[in-house]
Design an enzyme around this catalytic site. Structure first.
Site: not given
Length: 132
Positions: A86, A49
């Site tokens: 993230k 990701s």
């Protein structure tokens, strides 16, 4: 940390350069990667990701708890007890992946969000046997 040598010029990733093959200075990786030793920890990245910011599966993340996270920083957070890496989007109250396959993660009021630290750097092994 042991010191190693740093070449005076960059290493060409295109056509080789015949110039500048001398070593310039001693280099300590601790100096470059770790600003605050007691506040720094490492973790291994899992998944794809964060590939858009150059973090790949099995890379080692250098995470600094002493840095104040700002909008756009790559951070490691505990969201409702689950650790994840993230991009912090405070303005919109969400966490972003760096891969189009993954949707933003909204941060809802009442959710437990703990920023564990800012990812200062990552280390990637290029020889497959070392990554095992």
């Amino acid at each position: 940390m042991k010191f190693t040598s740093l070449y005076g010029s960059g290493v060409s990733c295109g056509f080789p350069s015949p110039a500048d093959d001398h070593k310039e200075e001693a280099l300590s990786l601790d100096e470059h990667l770790i600003t605050n030793g007691p506040a720094t920890f490492m973790a291994r990245a899992n998944g794809d990701s964060m590939q858009g910011v150059g973090i790949f599966d099995r890379d080692i993340l250098i995470i600094d708890r002493s840095l104040t996270p700002v909008n756009g920083d790559v951070v490691v957070v505990a969201l409702d007890g689950q650790l994840t890496c993230k991009i912090l989007d405070r303005g919109r109250g969400r966490l972003l992946s760096a891969n189009e396959k993954y949707k933003p993660i909204p941060i809802w009021e009442g959710q437990e969000l703990i920023v564990e630290g800012v990812v200062k750097a990552s280390i990637r092994y290029h020889r497959a046997a070392v990554r095992a």
